[in-house]
Motif scaffolding. Sequence first.
Motif: not given
Length: 302
Positions: A252-271
């Motif tokens: 939701a934050a990435a959609a609200r701030l599309p000028h940010w670079t967004y990455v998802e990892l196969d991780s928990g809270h502490v990548p």
Amino acid sequence: MKSAYADLGGRVHHVDFGGAPDGPPVVLVHGLGGSHLNWTRLAPLLTPYARVSALDLAGFGRTGAQAGPTTVSANAVLLRRYLTEVVGEPAVLVGNSMGGMVSTLAAASAPELVKGLALVDPSIPLAPGAKIDPQVRLRFAVNLIPGLAGWVLRRRIATLPARQRVAETLDMTCADRSRVPEEVIAAAVALDEEMTRDHPARAASYLEASRSLLRLLARPTAYWRAMESLPMPVLLVHGVHDRLVGIAQARAAAARLPHWTYVELDSGHVPQLEHPLELSEHLLSWTASSLRSPTERHHLGT
């Protein structure tokens, strides 16, 4: 890793991981209940390209509460002083969890001190319709109850062995605790035992920080305004298995701030503990492309 203290209105513990002498400064900011040790797997992967340091926020690690109030806003002020008086030049901030919120507030209030902001599973407002992990909901609900919260936390610190406390924290924050090496766990246990000597103050510091974080998230208008005002490049990295800050919130934050670079990892809270190599690759690639100086781009591997 060189340990030192700085007088920033109180004794603040920080560590210098070393790094390329003419590389850009990178400052690592831990989350709620964390310390500089949260970065010991990631920092060595960054030092060939940057000068890397980390501080223990007020109320945590070896800094303790003598450095001043332990609220999120007070720690944002402390971080600004660290950047001004210790680092001495604009830096790239990398903040995890509550440290992401602290870094955001510091960067928004003093953008001249921050050339880039990387948020690793930061504390961000709840997305509409997002579900909260039941254990997480219970833990933070208890933290809000006067009297009971302090008693529960003091009793936990006083009665549970440090290794068990560390293990429970890793179970909550990691998708797979087995990814964290034993030497990292042993260091965390040793620091936890060291901090236990003053467990009443430690409990009070934790609760003050936790409650301030929850207040900002409960009324997020000012926090959203701070995020939206950031003029520097921002990288948002989030683990898809994060139980404390659900992936729906990051999306939701990435959609609200599309000028940010967004990455998802196969991780928990502490990548930074579970997937330090993958996280470092994203950080270095993003930082290199975001910095303007050709010299800095060269040192960051581009």
